[in-house]
Design a protein around this motif. Structure first.
Motif, short mmCIF file in Angstrom:
data_model
loop_
_atom_site.label_atom_id
_atom_site.label_comp_id
_atom_site.label_asym_id
_atom_site.label_seq_id
_atom_site.Cartn_x
_atom_site.Cartn_y
_atom_site.Cartn_z
N SER A 1 0.84 -1.21 0.00
CA SER A 1 0.00 0.00 0.00
C SER A 1 0.87 1.25 0.00
O SER A 1 0.50 2.26 0.57
CB SER A 1 -0.96 0.01 1.16
OG SER A 1 -1.22 -1.27 1.62
N GLY B 1 2.99 2.95 1.49
CA GLY B 1 3.69 3.46 2.67
C GLY B 1 4.28 4.83 2.48
O GLY B 1 5.36 5.12 2.98
N LEU B 2 3.55 5.69 1.76
CA LEU B 2 4.07 7.04 1.55
C LEU B 2 3.66 7.93 2.73
O LEU B 2 2.64 7.72 3.35
CB LEU B 2 3.51 7.63 0.25
CG LEU B 2 3.84 6.83 -1.01
CD1 LEU B 2 3.21 7.50 -2.22
CD2 LEU B 2 5.34 6.71 -1.19
N LEU B 3 4.49 8.94 3.00
CA LEU B 3 4.16 9.87 4.06
C LEU B 3 3.22 10.94 3.50
O LEU B 3 3.59 11.66 2.58
CB LEU B 3 5.44 10.51 4.62
CG LEU B 3 6.38 9.50 5.27
CD1 LEU B 3 7.74 10.11 5.52
CD2 LEU B 3 5.79 9.00 6.57
N PRO B 4 2.01 11.01 4.09
CA PRO B 4 0.98 11.84 3.46
C PRO B 4 1.29 13.34 3.47
O PRO B 4 0.75 14.08 2.67
CB PRO B 4 -0.26 11.54 4.31
CG PRO B 4 0.25 11.02 5.60
CD PRO B 4 1.54 10.32 5.28
N HIS B 5 2.15 13.77 4.40
CA HIS B 5 2.36 15.21 4.54
C HIS B 5 3.53 15.70 3.71
O HIS B 5 3.89 16.86 3.78
CB HIS B 5 2.60 15.53 6.00
CG HIS B 5 3.79 14.81 6.57
ND1 HIS B 5 3.78 13.45 6.77
CD2 HIS B 5 5.00 15.23 6.92
CE1 HIS B 5 4.95 13.09 7.24
NE2 HIS B 5 5.72 14.15 7.35
N ARG B 6 4.15 14.79 2.95
CA ARG B 6 5.30 15.21 2.15
C ARG B 6 4.98 15.12 0.67
O ARG B 6 4.27 14.21 0.24
CB ARG B 6 6.49 14.30 2.47
CG ARG B 6 7.03 14.54 3.85
CD ARG B 6 8.10 13.54 4.20
NE ARG B 6 8.90 14.08 5.28
CZ ARG B 6 10.17 14.44 5.16
NH1 ARG B 6 10.79 14.30 4.02
NH2 ARG B 6 10.81 14.93 6.19
N GLU C 1 6.72 16.51 -9.17
CA GLU C 1 7.55 16.61 -7.97
C GLU C 1 6.83 17.22 -6.78
O GLU C 1 7.02 16.83 -5.64
CB GLU C 1 8.81 17.46 -8.24
CG GLU C 1 9.76 16.90 -9.26
CD GLU C 1 9.37 17.29 -10.67
OE1 GLU C 1 8.32 17.93 -10.86
OE2 GLU C 1 10.13 16.94 -11.60
N ASP C 2 5.98 18.23 -7.05
CA ASP C 2 5.38 18.98 -5.95
C ASP C 2 4.01 18.47 -5.55
O ASP C 2 3.34 19.06 -4.72
CB ASP C 2 5.30 20.46 -6.33
CG ASP C 2 6.69 21.04 -6.55
OD1 ASP C 2 7.61 20.57 -5.88
OD2 ASP C 2 6.83 21.93 -7.41
N TYR C 3 3.57 17.37 -6.17
CA TYR C 3 2.26 16.82 -5.80
C TYR C 3 2.35 16.12 -4.45
O TYR C 3 3.41 15.66 -4.02
CB TYR C 3 1.80 15.81 -6.84
CG TYR C 3 1.23 16.43 -8.10
CD1 TYR C 3 1.97 17.35 -8.83
CD2 TYR C 3 -0.04 16.10 -8.55
CE1 TYR C 3 1.45 17.92 -9.99
CE2 TYR C 3 -0.58 16.67 -9.71
CZ TYR C 3 0.19 17.58 -10.42
OH TYR C 3 -0.33 18.14 -11.55
N PHE C 4 1.20 16.04 -3.79
CA PHE C 4 1.13 15.24 -2.57
C PHE C 4 0.59 13.86 -2.93
O PHE C 4 -0.17 13.73 -3.89
CB PHE C 4 0.24 15.92 -1.54
CG PHE C 4 0.90 17.11 -0.90
CD1 PHE C 4 1.74 16.94 0.19
CD2 PHE C 4 0.72 18.38 -1.41
CE1 PHE C 4 2.38 18.02 0.76
CE2 PHE C 4 1.36 19.47 -0.85
CZ PHE C 4 2.20 19.29 0.24
N ARG D 1 -1.79 12.00 -2.04
CA ARG D 1 -3.22 11.80 -2.27
C ARG D 1 -3.68 12.43 -3.58
O ARG D 1 -4.80 12.19 -4.03
CB ARG D 1 -4.02 12.35 -1.08
CG ARG D 1 -4.10 13.83 -1.05
CD ARG D 1 -4.52 14.40 0.26
NE ARG D 1 -3.96 15.72 0.36
CZ ARG D 1 -4.46 16.79 -0.26
NH1 ARG D 1 -5.55 16.69 -0.96
NH2 ARG D 1 -3.87 17.95 -0.15
N GLU D 2 -2.84 13.23 -4.22
CA GLU D 2 -3.21 13.82 -5.50
C GLU D 2 -2.83 12.93 -6.68
O GLU D 2 -3.01 13.31 -7.83
CB GLU D 2 -2.55 15.19 -5.66
CG GLU D 2 -2.99 16.21 -4.61
CD GLU D 2 -2.23 17.53 -4.71
OE1 GLU D 2 -2.88 18.58 -4.67
OE2 GLU D 2 -1.00 17.51 -4.83
#
Lengths: 676, 339
Positions: free
Chosen positions: B115, B117-122, B159-162, B164-165
C-alpha cells in the motif's frame, strides 16, 4: 433507567446464583429496608458517626506534608513565576496590561483582521466572515477587554495543554505500563468537578490568571492524551516500516513519521483542548479570574439579563469560531502549487495578513488621540474613525439595557408568567419535591443495594462490585444527603432529557436532510461552554430548583439527541428494508429492529449525558443549589482542600459507578449484536 | 552468480506468541504448522533456508498468510527472528546493534510496500528524498538525486504533488523511486503491484523489468500471483504455512513440481510459455544443423518445432557454446500440453 429492560441476557452470579436472582435479592432487600425505615435504628438509616473516617483531615495532612514538608510549594511557586511572565506578556499584547514587553495593546482592528485572514486561510470566505464578525462584535459592543482577558488565558493554557497532553500521550503509546496507570486516572479526571481543579490551583499557583490557566490546562488534558495515543497507534504499519527502511533513528521516526501521520487525531485533540479551555476559563471566575466569565457571573448575579445575554452571545460566538477554525485545520490538507508560482502567490495569506496589520496599526496610530464620541452625536463616519484604535465606553454600541428591558418585558407578560409559573409550580411541587423527599427518605443501605442491583443488571459482576464499593465510600464520606440531592438533580434532568430528546431524535431520523441539520445543530450546541446554558434557564425560571434542572436538561439533551440519532441512522439499511418487506409497521420497525440495534450507541449517549449532568449540577451552584456544589463553593472560600476533595470524590465515585456500568453494558450488547 | 550469496538464510524461524524463544528451544523436531498452532504459537516462518545471489531476482510466492511477507521482513530485520541465522553480505544481521542496523538500511537496502507506505504530509519530491534526508545528506544533493530517480520512474512534472493527488500507479512509482534513492544493493518489493488494477499492473511489471535491466540489483520480490512470479523471477520460492515448499527456476518448477501443493499452481499454466530451450537441452543428446538459442521459450519455437524434422535440435547458449540437444518430441509434448 429505561436501559435495564432491554437487556435479556442473564449473567451468572456467584455461587451458582443466576444474575437475575442476585438483582432480585438486592432489590427486595432495598425495598424491605425502605419500608421498615420508620422502625430502623438511626445507624442503619445513615452511616453512623463512628463509621465516618476523617478523610478531610487525612487529605489535608497529606497535602500539608507534600506541600510544605516536601517543599512542593516551592516548585509550584517557581512554575507559577514563569507562567505569570508568559501570561503577562500575552496580556500586554492583547489588552495592554502594563508589563513586559511593554507594547501597547494591539488595536482590535488588527486582531479582528488577522483572525479573519486566518479564517480565510483555513476555511475560505465564510469562515473569514464569521471570525472577523465575532471580533468586531466583541469590540463594538464594548466587551473587547474582557474578551481579550479570557482569550489571553486560552492562548496560554491551550498550547500548554496541547504540549503536555501530547507528551503524556506519546509516553502512554510508548509504554504499556504508563498507559495502564494513566487510563483510570483520566477516567477520574474527566468526572472530577471543576471546583476540585480550581482549589488546588489556587493553593499552589497564585490566584487569578495563573491559577485559572493551570486549572483550565489540567482539565483539558484527558482528551488530548487519549487522541494522541489513538492517533499514534493508528499509523499504518507500512508507513512505519517505510520509515524504518529509510533508516530513521527513533527520534526521526517520531518526528518525521509518527507525528505527521497522526496529524488528524492530534489536531482533533487540539480542538478539544481549545474548546475545554474556553469552557473552563469562563468558570474560573469563581477564583477571581477577570474576563467574560466574571462579567457574566456578575450580570447574572444582579439579574442584568440584557448584559448577561450580550456576554453569552460573545462567549458562544467565540466558541463557535474557535471550534470551526481548529476543525478546519484538521481537514485542511496542503495542496501543491504549479511550477513558477510567484512568491507572493505561494504566501498569499502571509502577505494579506502583514498588509492588514500595517494598515490598521497605521490607522490606529493616526486616530489614537481622538476624543471618544458616541455614535448618536458624531454620525457613523466619525464614530467609525473614532473606534479604529479602541472602543471606549461611550462609543460602545452595547444594547444591554434594551435587551434587558425587552427580556424583562417579555417575561412579565401575563401569558408568559402564567406559563412559566405554572411549569415551575407543577414541576416543583409534583415532580421535584416528592421525588427528592422520597430519595432522602430511603435508607443509605437501600440506595446502595439498589445501585448495586442496577450496576449488576447493566454491567455484570465487576461493575456491581465497583458500584457497591464506590457508593459505600460515598456513604462514609459523610455528605450523603447532599450527594443524594446531587444524584436526584442529575437523574431527573437526564430522565427528562431522554423523554424529550428521544422522540426528537426519532423525528429527525425520518429524513436524511432533517437528520443532517439536527446533527449540525447538536455539534454547534456541543461547542457552547456549559456555563452559558445557565442563562436561558435563569431567564425563564429565575433562581429556583427548576432552573437547575432545566439548565442540566438543555445541556444533556445534546448528547441524547445526537447519539440516539446516530444509533438509529447506523442501523444497516438492509435490516430496515427486511423489516419493511416483512410487513412491519413503522412502530414495529422502530421497536423491533431500529431501537434494539441502536441501543449500544444510545447507551453511550445516555452515559455522556450523565457525565455532563454531574458536571453541570456542580456548576449550577453559581445560581444556588443545596447539594454538593454549594458545599464545594464554601470550601473555596476557606481553601479547605481536604473538604473540597471529599466532596469532589463523592461526585467522582457516583459518576464512575454509572459510567462503568453503562459502558460495560454497551460493550456487551455490541458484541452480542456483532457490531464490535 | 558465482560469488558469495548476498542474502543467505539458514534454518530461519519466526514464531509469534507469548514466549517464542523459549518454545522454540524446547520444541521437539518435526512439529507441523498445526501442531505449533495447537501449542498457542503461529509459525510465521518455519525452518526456511534460502540464498539469494548477487544480481538475482528471487520471487517469493505464496497465498496470504503463507509467511512470505514475514520472511522478507526478517531479511531486513523489520522482524526479529526467533531462530536460525540470516547473513547479508556475510554479516550476521542479528548481531548488528541499532546504529549498525540503521546504517545498513541507509546504505544497502530499499523496500517497496503493497500500500505504498508514503508519508501523506510530504510531496513526491520530499517523500523520495526522505531516506537521503534521514541519513543527513544536504538539501541540494538530496534534491538532485531525487529528481534523478523521479525521471527514472517517469514522474517528471509531479515533484510537488502530494501522494493523495496521485493515482495508485503513480503512488507506487513514488514508492519505487524512494526505495531506489539511496542506490541500494538489495531491493525488497512486498507485493508492489497487488493493489493496482490489472492493466496498470502489467504496465508496472514491464516498467519494473526495464528498471531491473538497467540497474541489475539483487531483488527479493513478493507476490501472491503465480503468473507474475513466472514473468519476473530468476528463481521462485513457493511458500505454504511458513515453510518453503519448493525453490527453483520457473522452468523447473513448472516441469517438476515438488509437492502436490505446487502442482496445483502449475496445472493451469501454459508451460510452453515458461520453459526455455536451455532447460530442456540434454548434453548427451547429439544434434546437428542450425542451433536454437537457449533463452527462447518453447512457445516462441512452436512453428520451428512443428516444421523441423530433426529428432534433436542443438541448443546454443548466449556465449555461442552448444550446450546440448533438444528432444523435439519432448518439446512438442510440452507445446501440446501433453507433458
Amino acid at each position: 433507567m429505561a436501559l435495564a429492560d432491554q437487556d435479556q441476557s442473564t449473567p451468572v452470579g456467584p455461587a451458582g446464583l443466576s444474575g437475575s436472582r442476585v438483582v432480585q435479592a438486592l432489590l427486595v432487600a432495598a425495598i424491605i429496608l425502605t419500608v421498615l425505615r420508620p422502625w430502623l435504628p438511626d445507624g442503619l438509616v445513615r452511616a453512623p458517626e463512628w463509621m465516618l473516617l476523617p478523610w478531610r483531615d487525612w487529605i489535608d495532612t497529606v497535602f500539608q506534608y507534600v506541600t510544605f514538608d516536601l517543599g512542593f510549594i516551592n516548585v509550584t511557586r517557581f512554575l507559577s513565576g514563569g507562567l505569570e511572565f508568559v501570561l503577562d506578556a500575552v496580556a500586554n499584547i492583547l489588552y495592554g496590561r502594563a508589563r513586559w514587553p511593554r507594547f501597547e495593546a494591539v488595536p482590535w482592528t488588527v486582531v479582528a483582521s488577522i483572525a479573519a485572514v486566518l479564517g480565510y486561510a483555513l476555511g475560505g470566505w465564510r469562515l473569514a466572515l464569521l471570525t472577523g464578525a465575532t471580533f468586531v462584535w466583541a469590540a463594538v459592543v464594548g466587551q473587547w477587554k474582557w474578551t481579550m482577558e479570557t482569550l489571553s488565558v486560552v492562548f496560554v493554557a491551550a498550547p500548554l495543554g496541547f504540549l503536555l497532553g501530547g507528551l503524556i500521550g506519546i509516553w502512554c503509546w510508548k509504554s504499556k505500563r504508563v498507559e495502564e496507570t494513566v487510563k483510570p486516572l483520566l477516567l477520574v479526571m474527566q468526572v472530577l468537578p471543576f471546583f476540585s481543579y480550581l482549589l488546588p490551583a489556587v493553593i499552589f499557583f497564585k490566584v487569578g490568571p495563573t491559577a485559572a490557566t493551570v486549572a483550565t490546562m489540567a482539565y483539558s488534558l484527558p482528551p488530548m492524551i487519549l487522541m494522541t495515543t489513538i492517533g499514534l497507534k493508528k499509523v499504518s504499519p507500512e508507513v512505519v516500516e517505510a520509515g524504518k527502511m529509510s533508516g530513521c533513528t527513533r527520534w526521526q521516526m517520531l518526528r518525521h513519521v509518527y507525528i505527521p501521520s497522526a496529524r488528524s487525531e492530534i489536531l482533533v485533540g487540539l480542538n478539544q483542548v481549545i474548546m475545554l479551555c474556553l469552557a473552563m476559563v469562563v468558570l474560573t471566575a469563581a477564583i477571581g479570574m477577570p474576563g467574560l466569565g466574571a462579567k457574566l457571573l456578575e450580570a447574572m448575579g444582579s439579574f442584568k439579563l440584557g448584559r448577561a445575554f450580550e456576554i453569552g452571545v460573545t462567549i458562544v460566538l467565540l466558541a463557535v469560531v474557535l471550534d470551526r477554525l481548529s476543525k478546519a485545520w484538521v481537514v485542511n490538507l496542503p495542496e501543491h502549487f504549479e511550477r513558477g508560482t510567484p512568491w507572493w502567490r505561494r504566501n498569499i495569506y502571509l502577505v494579506i495578513g502583514v498588509t492588514l496589520f500595517i494598515v490598521f496599526i497605521g490607522l490606529s496610530l493616526m486616530v489614537s488621540g481622538m476624543k471618544p464620541q458616541p455614535i448618536e452625536d458624531a454620525g457613523f463616519g466619525n464614530w467609525f474613525v473614532g473606534i479604529l484604535d479602541e472602543v471606549h465606553r461611550k462609543e460602545a454600541m452595547s444594547q444591554g439595557k434594551v435587551y434587558d428591558r425587552a427580556i424583562k418585558d417579555f417575561l412579565s407578560l401575563d401569558a408568559v408568567t402564567s406559563v412559566t409559573g405554572a411549569i415551575r409550580y407543577f414541576v416543583n411541587v409534583y415532580i421535584l419535591i416528592p421525588t427528592e423527599r422520597a430519595l432522602l427518605f430511603v435508607p443509605t443501605l437501600a440506595v446502595i443495594f439498589a445501585v448495586t442491583a442496577l450496576a449488576y443488571r447493566l454491567g455484570g459482576k465487576g461493575p456491581a462490585i465497583l458500584g457497591f464499593v464506590f457508593f459505600c465510600i460515598v456513604a462514609q464520606f459523610g455528605y450523603w444527603d447532599r450527594a443524594m440531592l446531587t444524584l436526584h438533580s442529575v437523574f431527573m434532568a437526564v430522565l427528562l432529557a431522554v423523554v424529550l430528546g428521544a422522540p426528537l431524535a426519532i423525528f429527525a431520523s425520518r429524513s436524511e436532510k432533517r437528520a443532517k441539520r439536527t446533527i449540525l445543530l447538536c455539534d454547534t450546541f456541543q461547542t457552547f461552554p456549559s456555563y452559558v446554558y445557565l442563562l436561558p434557564a435563569i431567564m425563564l425560571f429565575g433562581i429556583s430548583p427548576v432552573t437547575v434542572i432545566l439548565s442540566i436538561l438543555i445541556y444533556t439533551m445534546v448528547p441524547i439527541v445526537r447519539y440516539t440519532l446516530e444509533g438509529l441512522r447506523g442501523v444497516p439499511p438492509e435490516l430496515t428494508e427486511a423489516a419493511d418487506m416483512s410487513g412491519a409497521t413503522r412502530w414495529q420497525k422502530l421497536t423491533q429492529v431500529q431501537f434494539p440495534l441502536a441501543m449500544p450507541t444510545i447507551a453511550v449517549g445516555v452515559n455522556q449525558a450523565l457525565v455532563f449532568a454531574f458536571f453541570m449540577v456542580i456548576i449550577a451552584e453559581f445560581i444556588g443549589t443545596r447539594d454538593i456544589g454549594q458545599e464545594m463553593r464554601r470550601t473555596m472560600a476557606g481553601t479547605e482542600l481536604g473538604w473540597n476533595f471529599v466532596l469532589g470524590f463523592s461526585v467522582v465515585f457516583m459518576a464512575l459507578t454509572f459510567d462503568i456500568a453503562i459502558n460495560a453494558w454497551a460493550e456487551k450488547r455490541r458484541k452480542l449484536l456483532g457490531l464490535a | 552468480m558465482s560469488d558469495a550469496p548476498v542474502i543467505s538464510a539458514h534454518n530461519v524461524w519466526k514464531l509469534f506468541g507469548t514466549d517464542p524463544e523459549g518454545y522454540l528451544a524446547k520444541m521437539p523436531q518435526g512439529r507441523s504448522y498445526s501442531d505449533i498452532q495447537a501449542d498457542g504459537y503461529i509459525a510465521g516462518v518455519k525452518d526456511v533456508s534460502v540464498e539469494v545471489a548477487k544480481g538475482e531476482m528471487l520471487v517469493i510466492m505464496g497465498l496470504s498468510g503463507s509467511g512470505k511477507s514475514t520472511l522478507v521482513r526478517c531479511f531486513s530485520r523489520l522482524h526479529e527472528i526467533t531462530g536460525g541465522t540470516i547473513e547479508v553480505d556475510g554479516q550476521d544481521i542479528m548481531a548488528l546493534n541499532e546504529k549498525q542496523l540503521i546504517e545498513m538500511r541507509r546504505s544497502k537496502m530499499g523496500m517497496v510496500f503493497q500500500s505504498f507506505g508514503l508519508l501523506p504530509h510530504r510531496t513526491v519530491l520530499e517523500n523520495i528524498a526522505f531516506p537521503l534526508e534521514m541519513r543527513g545528506q544536504d538539501k541540494h544533493d538530496r534534491r538532485e538525486r531525487a529528481l534523478e530517480v523521479i525521471k527514472l520512474v517517469g514522474l517528471d512534472g509531479r515533484e510537488d504533488y502530494f501522494p493523495r493527488e496521485l493515482s495508485g500507479g503513480q503512488q507506487q512509482r513514488v514508492g519505487i523511486a524512494r526505495s531506489l534513492a539511496i542506490e541500494p544493493d538489495i531491493w525488497f518489493l512486498d507485493e508492489p503491484f497487488s493493489a493496482l488494477d490489472p492493466l496498470i499492473r502489467r504496465e508496472m511489471q514491464d516498467e519494473f523489468l526495464r528498471l531491473q535491466a538497467m540497474l541489475n540489483k539483487t531483488i527479493v520480490f513478493i507476490t501472491h500471483d503465480f503468473d507474475e512470479a513466472l514473468r519476473l523471477a530468476d528463481r521462485i520460492a513457493i511458500m505454504k504455512d511458513g515453510a518453503v515448499e519448493q525453490c527453483d527456476t520457473p522452468d523447473k518448477i513448472v516441469l517438476n513440481p515438488a509437492t502436490p501443493y505446487v502442482a496445483k499452481f502449475t496445472e493451469e499454466i501454459d508451460k510452453a510459455r515458461v520453459v526455455h530451450a536451455g532447460t530442456l537441452a540434454r548434453p548427451d543428446l547429439a544434434a546437428n544443423g542450425d542451433p536454437i538459442p537457449a533463452g527462447t521459450t518453447i512457445h516462441e519455437l512452436a512453428r520451428q518445432l512443428v516444421d523441423d524434422d530433426r529428432e534433436a535440435l542443438p541448443v546454443v547458449s548466449k556465449d555461442g557454446v552448444i550446450i546440448g540437444g533438444l528432444d523435439r518430441r519432448q518439446a512438442l509434448d510440452i507445446l501440446l500440453g501433453a507433458a
